[in-house]
Design an enzyme around this catalytic site. Structure first.
Site, mmCIF file in Angstrom:
data_model
loop_
_atom_site.group_PDB
_atom_site.id
_atom_site.type_symbol
_atom_site.label_atom_id
_atom_site.label_comp_id
_atom_site.label_asym_id
_atom_site.label_seq_id
_atom_site.Cartn_x
_atom_site.Cartn_y
_atom_site.Cartn_z
ATOM 1 C CD GLU A 37 5.984 4.989 -1.565
ATOM 2 O OE1 GLU A 37 5.338 4.222 -0.825
ATOM 3 O OE2 GLU A 37 6.919 4.619 -2.300
ATOM 4 N NE ARG A 263 -4.894 1.260 6.118
ATOM 5 C CZ ARG A 263 -4.224 1.794 5.087
ATOM 6 N NH1 ARG A 263 -4.806 1.983 3.930
ATOM 7 N NH2 ARG A 263 -2.964 2.128 5.191
ATOM 8 C CE LYS A 273 -0.511 5.071 -2.028
ATOM 9 N NZ LYS A 273 0.515 6.035 -1.630
HETATM 10 P P1 ATP Z 1 -2.310 2.599 0.176
HETATM 11 O O1 ATP Z 1 -2.660 1.375 0.911
HETATM 12 O O2 ATP Z 1 -3.473 3.240 -0.481
HETATM 13 O O3 ATP Z 1 -1.150 2.423 -0.739
HETATM 14 P P2 ATP Z 1 -0.561 3.943 1.969
HETATM 15 O O4 ATP Z 1 -0.755 4.003 3.437
HETATM 16 O O5 ATP Z 1 0.537 3.105 1.466
HETATM 17 O O6 ATP Z 1 -1.947 3.634 1.315
HETATM 18 P P3 ATP Z 1 0.574 6.525 1.820
HETATM 19 O O7 ATP Z 1 0.824 7.379 0.649
HETATM 20 O O8 ATP Z 1 1.756 5.975 2.529
HETATM 21 O O9 ATP Z 1 -0.368 5.380 1.362
HETATM 22 O O10 ATP Z 1 -0.378 7.272 2.857
HETATM 23 C C1 ATP Z 1 -0.230 8.597 3.242
HETATM 24 C C2 ATP Z 1 -0.972 8.833 4.518
HETATM 25 O O11 ATP Z 1 -2.351 8.563 4.345
HETATM 26 C C3 ATP Z 1 -0.464 7.915 5.602
HETATM 27 O O12 ATP Z 1 -0.349 8.637 6.790
HETATM 28 C C4 ATP Z 1 -1.521 6.862 5.691
HETATM 29 O O13 ATP Z 1 -1.579 6.336 6.973
HETATM 30 C C5 ATP Z 1 -2.782 7.636 5.293
HETATM 31 N N1 ATP Z 1 -3.768 6.735 4.708
HETATM 32 C C6 ATP Z 1 -3.613 5.933 3.632
HETATM 33 N N2 ATP Z 1 -4.727 5.205 3.403
HETATM 34 C C7 ATP Z 1 -5.613 5.566 4.359
HETATM 35 C C8 ATP Z 1 -6.957 5.177 4.678
HETATM 36 N N3 ATP Z 1 -7.615 4.257 3.960
HETATM 37 N N4 ATP Z 1 -7.554 5.768 5.728
HETATM 38 C C9 ATP Z 1 -6.914 6.704 6.449
HETATM 39 N N5 ATP Z 1 -5.666 7.111 6.207
HETATM 40 C C10 ATP Z 1 -5.009 6.554 5.189
HETATM 41 MG MG MG Z 2 2.631 3.534 2.057
#
Ligand code: ATP
Ligand code: MG
Length: 563
Positions: A37, A263, A273
């Protein structure tokens, strides 16, 4: 752009893909995607997902799409899209012409939603957000059906059309899937598919005022793109039945398989984020690319290489259960990579002036110094030597304790690549008593670094010529947080910031070979660590970031404490 090498070690996801290839489940096709995102800069956790998705597609000769999962206007922006594009590229991966945006699917998604309403599988619910939460029930109690659940198809269609047309205010209606309010899986209790949000979207502007929820948008985006393996993190495990439910109800042509993995959590930092935005907004970080940030851009600026990050992601592997990876492990991957590739140079961070009394004034010698002790192919540079030098303050002690082998009154040491020098006098500030200059003599017979008479010295120290060296600022980074896990129930993570996470040294001196350095150049400063030229450098002063120390100093501290 050359693609990064693919990972060869196996894991449970690759086992699934292997099996699918054998059975021809997706006609032998492998199509993955990385779906961020665009509401923040990507971080090292994203790198794990990037390496996994692109790595698998490379390994099986498939494709990996880069998809902006931009279904929530709040907080999304083009700046974030650009950072994602830049950083995935920098990590060494190539999505070809397959850069997609979920926001390009809005019309298709809307039509899918209409289809579900027509099939009696979705309805417009006019409960408030609080009521919906109340009606949802708990882990131990089933939910209650919404009084709007039995609205006619016609009424829901009419309301949904008017929701889209902007006739209603935020929160007045939502579109929900009609599944099962008594499901043991709360996710399946008539989840919300669309909500009204009268906010401008960074791409679609004000065209839409209803936006699809993740669970509805994601499975269909995957299906539209013909994804075969939809890899996501563990927190979506309970959403998998919903992922499948939407695709089954809509009888789509492509039904991808959702697979969840743990993760990445990394010690001494935060990765969500929301938390990173807080650090930026509060000015704790100087921006998303502050070298202290766990963002890809921060790590790049700090001097981490894509090779080191990919190596790290490969070595931590892919698992089904959550774990905390040690920051020291990441640092070690960086160190190993930099050790191979970085030229060795000399820099003095806290200069102490040294005058060599018996070295002729005005004389300058140039020593030919190799850039890498094990790699002659990296060449060498000339390092000027003269009567006045700088050495590191901590390489001299007036009253050395036992086991201090460096320079002290009456003691002889070797200057790296040069002569033996012996300390003969110490000059102090008359007011403070601080040592401000030392005097030495040199032995002209020791230019080779060895004495013809066979006498030995106990230490070799680095130096720069006072007149020839250049001024530099060096920023020494340490861990951002004082504790391994700053996210603790009932506390604010800001409390755990490391007050000494950066130390700025303004009066450093570097050897003149670095005169033409450009931001991003990487060096090993002999005996000090790995450093990288920062974009803040100007014509007046070159700025460096310490990427990582030569050894894992934190491990030493822990060992000491244990002893
Ligand atoms: P955040 O908690 O940092 O906001 P998010 O999952 O909301 O992370 P996204 O932009 O939706 O952020 O993530 C994009 C992709 O990266 C998704 O497939 C998510 O599962 C993966 N991802 C995000 N954080 C991690 C992590 N710490 N380890 C592995 N994969 C991750
Ligand atoms: Mg997300």
């Amino acid at each position: 752009m050359s693609q990064a090498r693919s990972s060869k070690s196996s894991d449970f996801i690759r086992d699934i893909v292997n099996e699918d290839m054998k059975t021809g489940k997706h006609q032998g096709r492998v199509a993955t995607r990385f779906p961020p995102e665009p509401n923040g800069y990507p971080h090292i956790g994203h790198a794990k997902s990037i390496c996994l998705n692109f790595g698998i597609s490379l390994q099986y000769g498939g494709t990996c799409n880069l998809r902006m999962d931009d279904t929530d206007p709040a907080g999304e922006s083009m700046e974030y899209v650009e950072s994602l594009i830049r950083d995935v590229k920098w990590l060494g991966f190539d999505w070809g012409d397959r850069l997609y945006y979920a926001s390009d699917y809005y019309e298709k998604l809307y039509q899918y939603a209409v289809t579900l309403i027509k099939r009696g599988k979705a309805y417009v619910c006019s409960l408030s957000a609080d009521e919906i939460r109340e009606y949802r029930g708990t882990f131990t109690e089933p939910g209650k059906e919404s009084p709007f659940r039995d609205r006619s198809v016609e009424e829901s269609l009419d309301l949904f059309t008017r929701m889209r047309a902007g006739e209603f205010e935020d929160g007045t209606h939502v579109l929900r899937a009609r599944i099962d309010m008594a499901s043991p899986n709360i996710t399946m209790r008539d989840p919300v598919m669309y909500r009204i949000k009268k906010e401008t979207h960074y791409r679609t502007g004000d065209t839409w005022c209803i936006y699809p929820m993740y669970d509805f948008a994601h499975c269909l985006s995957d299906s539209i793109e013909g994804i075969t393996h939809s890899i996501c993190t563990l927190e979506f495990e309970n959403n998998r039945p919903l992922y499948d439910w939407f695709l089954d109800q809509l009888q789509v042509d492509h039904h991808p398989q959702q697979i969840e993995f743990a993760r990445l959590n990394l010690s001494y930092t935060v990765m969500s984020k929301r938390k990173l935005i807080e650090l930026v907004e509060k000015g704790i970080a100087r921006g998303w690319d502050d070298p202290q940030m766990p963002t890809i851009s921060g790590m790049r600026r700090r001097g981490y290489t894509p090779e080191a990050i990919r190596d790290f992601c490969e070595r931590i592997g892919v698992a089904k259960n959550d774990s905390l990876v040690e920051m020291a492990f990441l640092e070690n991957c960086v160190r190993e990579d930099l050790n191979e590739e970085s030229p060795r140079v000399m820099a003095v961070l806290r200069p102490l002036r040294v005058v060599i009394d018996n070295y002729p004034e005005g004389r300058v010698e140039e020593f030919d110094c190799p850039y890498h002790p094990q790699k002659p192919e990296m060449g060498s540079r000339k390092v000027p030597f003269s009567r006045e030098l700088y050495i590191e303050q901590e390489d001299f002690m007036e009253n050395p304790p036992k086991k201090y082998y460096r320079l002290a009154p009456g003691r002889e040491v070797r200057l790296r690549y040069g002569y033996f020098v012996k300390c003969v006098n110490v000059v102090k500030d008359p007011n403070t008593g601080e040592v401000i200059e030392i005097h030495c003599t040199f032995d002209p017979e020791t230019k080779s670094g060895f004495a013809p008479d066979g006498r030995k010295v106990d230490a070799t120290i680095h130096w720069v010529s006072a007149a020839h060296s250049l001024p530099a600022e060096v920023r020494l980074y340490d861990r951002l947080f004082r504790v391994a896990n700053p996210l603790r129930e009932g506390t604010d993570f800001i409390e755990f910031l490391n007050p000494k996470s950066v130390e700025i040294l303004m009066n450093c001196r570097i050897e003149p070979s670095m005169k033409e350095t450009v931001p991003g150049d990487k060096y090993q400063f002999e005996r000090l660590g790995y450093f990288c030229t920062d974009p803040d450098s100007s014509a007046n002063i070159i700025v460096f970031n310490r990427t990582v120390t030569l050894r894992d100093t934190w491990a030493k501290i822990v060992e000491k404490k244990k002893a």
